[in-house]
Design a protein around this motif. Structure first.
Motif, PDB file in Angstrom:
ATOM      1  N   UNK A   1     -31.624  33.295   7.914  1.00 50.21           N
ATOM      2  CA  UNK A   1     -31.154  31.969   8.284  1.00 50.21           C
ATOM      3  C   UNK A   1     -30.960  31.154   7.022  1.00 50.21           C
ATOM      4  N   UNK A   2     -29.800  30.547   6.863  1.00 46.88           N
ATOM      5  CA  UNK A   2     -29.485  29.796   5.657  1.00 46.88           C
ATOM      6  C   UNK A   2     -29.905  28.355   5.814  1.00 46.88           C
TER       7      UNK A   2
ATOM      8  N   UNK B   1     -25.043  34.534   0.510  1.00 50.77           N
ATOM      9  CA  UNK B   1     -24.832  33.180  -0.007  1.00 50.77           C
ATOM     10  C   UNK B   1     -24.460  32.258   1.137  1.00 50.77           C
ATOM     11  N   UNK B   2     -24.539  30.951   0.882  1.00 54.53           N
ATOM     12  CA  UNK B   2     -24.183  29.996   1.932  1.00 54.53           C
ATOM     13  C   UNK B   2     -22.723  30.160   2.327  1.00 54.53           C
ATOM     14  N   UNK B   3     -21.847  30.415   1.363  1.00 51.60           N
ATOM     15  CA  UNK B   3     -20.423  30.579   1.664  1.00 51.60           C
ATOM     16  C   UNK B   3     -20.197  31.763   2.601  1.00 51.60           C
ATOM     17  N   UNK B   4     -20.881  32.863   2.351  1.00 51.66           N
ATOM     18  CA  UNK B   4     -20.739  34.044   3.213  1.00 51.66           C
ATOM     19  C   UNK B   4     -21.274  33.766   4.610  1.00 51.66           C
ATOM     20  N   UNK B   5     -22.423  33.095   4.655  1.00 49.16           N
ATOM     21  CA  UNK B   5     -23.043  32.820   5.951  1.00 49.16           C
ATOM     22  C   UNK B   5     -22.200  31.869   6.787  1.00 49.16           C
ATOM     23  N   UNK B   6     -21.731  30.782   6.184  1.00 49.30           N
ATOM     24  CA  UNK B   6     -20.996  29.780   6.950  1.00 49.30           C
ATOM     25  C   UNK B   6     -19.612  30.285   7.317  1.00 49.30           C
ATOM     26  N   UNK B   7     -18.998  31.152   6.493  1.00 47.25           N
ATOM     27  CA  UNK B   7     -17.694  31.712   6.835  1.00 47.25           C
ATOM     28  C   UNK B   7     -17.798  32.589   8.069  1.00 47.25           C
TER      29      UNK B   7
END
Length: 651
Positions: free
Chosen positions: A142-143, A168-174
């Protein structure tokens, strides 16, 4: 003298007519299923996922989920599995055999649920969890919003760990943006009100979901057209010019795009706001489900279903998905919680968030993608964080109370023991204190994981319900007539989440059976509705505990500043009744962890127990009887009005 048909005869005839009318396939026997060819490189069990492991004893390839379900318990637990790796000619062997000590420990801690004991080898071989992928990671990542830093949440340890191992946050949110619904615009909210009004007066399910002879297609088409006509009239009444341009001298099929849009708005709004449209949403989904039938489609001459708009789909259609890779998205979508912070700090965070939003809107706005669309997508992601805080975080709070206030190995006293015994106080299970501790812990962890991925599950449920190839049967499930429909996408995702949870908690107590498409959970809509109640159950309890913690701080404050007489009276009452505020908290939690997880709540034994859905049923049962608990006066003092937003609680 002719004999009147029984209810069973009517139901069987209705089922046969529905199968004939909707083109449903007749049940296939095991020989026909075995004769199906498995595509090369795919799982021999599900046939639609790539094979990832090979069993030396079974001599067959499986995916992680199916392999884990089949080999987690029973004699197959001793099988040797090899991880398939196309890049390497030599693959490492992964053995699931446990040591003798582990077997002895599990044997001593075995769940005595009679429902599971009778069908232990058969049911668990087919329905239990999944195989670990052997990477040594704890499940459930979980980010957290803390800049662009990679943050990994471990559900097993309950800690937040920073490092480069997690996404990373970018990978998770994408990835998550593919399931985050787009926030409604002002114009869309006007259409939503009209849709709610039309569904409120509609009697669709009352007229369609009844036992009848003959074809239902004509009745379905008439009801759908009636609802569309009501919508058309409401649009015309609210905006005459817009309604005139839409409907003047035009047929229903000429406004296919309009109806798709307004029905999609309702589905999208419900996902983000599960407490809204409690009665209307079921009518909407069942109406759209019927509109996908081939006979109905040909008679309607238009489709009512369109894909749900998500943050990712909107950005992808405009060619700007790279917006989500910017580090400032974490700041622009961060939820600001004022609790425990100084006013100046809250104002600073608000300004930082506003500046980040303006920066992203100016930096990535194009001719095709205006700044307002980017702002709407960022607000939608922020809504996702608010959803998680309200629905997922109560599970984290309850897990924290469990591990902090209770010892896993022994109870503090007899009153605070979590042990339950079959037949005592309505319990359907027999667990020692240690077994019950782990049983509650794994259940709360599973609920947390389901809430974390609820948007994904909801999208899969939407696909299962509205699939043209996935028909339903109207059956009496013991709770009235319900639409029984298989849920392949939801089932796959639910078993994947269960697999993650089992890896996280390490040890599993009780059954791992997930009911879907049967008389317990007839369809995907019922599955979503069941787990939307988790926050309704846990949030009121968390608020009561926070109320006690506030007064506990007041009791420790010897200065007496800013403390009213009523607060001091409440502290005095709780201490005189329970000994201390800390003791009151423990008594409430001990009763909840015992009675809300005892397998009770059903009118027969086989629908209760320790299966995945039975755990939620017993929690409902506890909520319905909370007014009989000796500590209910503390609930009332905290402002408690019910578990479902009203004084009636759960019925």
């Amino acid at each position: 003298m002719p004999v009147a048909p029984t209810l069973g005869d009517i139901l069987r005839l209705e089922e046969q007519e529905l199968n004939h009318e909707f083109g449903a396939e007749s049940p296939r026997n095991d020989e026909e299923i075995e004769q199906e060819e498995v595509p090369e490189g795919f799982c021999v069990e599900c046939k639609d996922q790539k094979a990832q492991i090979f069993c030396e004893q079974c001599q067959e390839d499986f995916c992680d989920v199916c392999g884990g379900m089949i080999h987690r318990t029973g004699r197959r637990r001793q099988h040797t599995l090899k991880a398939l790796n196309s890049a390497d000619a030599t693959s490492e062997a992964v053995t699931t055999e446990n040591s003798a000590d582990q077997e002895a420990e599990q044997g001593s801690n075995m769940d005595t649920d009679i429902h599971d004991a009778d069908t232990k080898d058969k049911e668990k071989d087919a329905d239990d969890g999944e195989l670990s992928d052997g990477n040594g990671k704890s499940a459930s990542e979980d980010i957290r919003m803390s800049g662009a830093m990679s943050v990994t949440f471990s559900a097993q340890s309950g800690r937040v760990e920073t490092g480069s191992s997690g996404p990373s946050f970018a990978e998770w949110i994408t990835e998550r943006a593919k399931y985050i619904p787009l926030r409604l615009t002002l114009k869309e909210r006007k259409y939503l009100r009209l849709l709610e009004a039309a569904l409120n007066v509609s009697e669709y399910t009352d007229k369609i979901d009844v036992l009848m002879y003959g074809s239902k297609s004509k009745r379905i088409v008439a009801q759908i057209k009636e609802l569309c006509a009501i919508l058309s009239g409401l649009v015309l009444a609210s905006d005459y010019k817009a309604g005139q341009s839409l409907f003047e001298e035009r047929q229903f099929e000429d406004n296919e795009e309009f109806y798709q849009k307004i029905f999609e708005i309702g589905r999208r709004h419900k996902i983000m706001n599960p407490e809204k449209m409690r009665n209307e949403y079921g009518k909407l989904m069942y109406m759209l489900q019927d509109s996908q039938l081939s006979d109905v489609q040909s008679m309607l001459s238009f489709s009512s279903v369109a894909p749900i708009k998500t943050v990712y789909s909107v950005l992808e259609s405009l060619g700007v998905t790279y917006v989500l890779e910017d580090e400032m998205v974490a700041v622009a979508t961060k939820e600001i919680v004022a609790q425990g912070k100084a006013r100046s700090q809250v104002q600073l965070e608000i300004k930082q968030k506003e500046r980040a939003i303006e920066y992203l809107c100016k930096a990535y706005a194009t001719h095709d993608c205006p700044a307002e669309v980017i702002r709407q997508c960022l607000y939608s992601i922020g809504d996702n964080h608010a959803y998680l805080r309200f629905n997922r975080d109560p599970c984290d709070r309850m897990l924290g109370y469990l591990t902090r206030l209770f010892d896993a190995q022994k109870s503090e006293s007899e009153a605070l023991s979590l042990a339950i015994l079959y037949g005592r106080d309505g319990a359907r299970l027999s667990h020692s204190h240690t077994n019950q501790f782990h049983y509650v812990r794994q259940t709360l962890t599973l609920w947390r994981e389901i809430q974390h991925d609820m948007f994904m599950l909801w999208h899969h449920a939407d696909s299962d319900l509205l699939s043209a190839k996935n028909t339903y049967r109207l059956k009496d499930t013991g709770q009235g007539l319900n639409r029984v429909q298989s849920c392949p996408r939801v089932s796959r995702s639910a078993h994947t989440i269960l697999h993650r949870t089992q890896k996280a908690v390490g040890r599993w107590v009780g059954s791992a059976m997930i009911h879907l498409g049967d008389h317990n959970v007839p369809n995907a809509l019922m599955f979503i509705d069941k787990y939307n109640q988790v926050s309704s159950i846990l949030n009121p309890i968390v608020r009561v505990l926070e109320f006690l913690e506030t007064h506990e701080a007041i009791a420790r404050d010897t200065s007496g500043r800013n403390v009213s007489k009523s607060q001091r009276d409440v502290v005095g009452f709780i201490e005189s009744a329970y000994g201390s505020i800390e003791q009151a908290k423990k008594l409430i939690l001990a009763d909840f962890f015992r009675s809300a997880f005892d397998g009770s709540g059903s009118d027969n034994f086989f629908d209760a127990g320790s299966c995945i859905d039975g755990r939620l049923t017993s929690a409902w049962n506890w909520c319905s009887s909370v007014e009989k608990k000796p500590f209910f006066n503390v609930f009332l003092l905290s402002g408690f009005v019910g578990f479902n937003g009203g004084p009636e609680g759960f019925s």
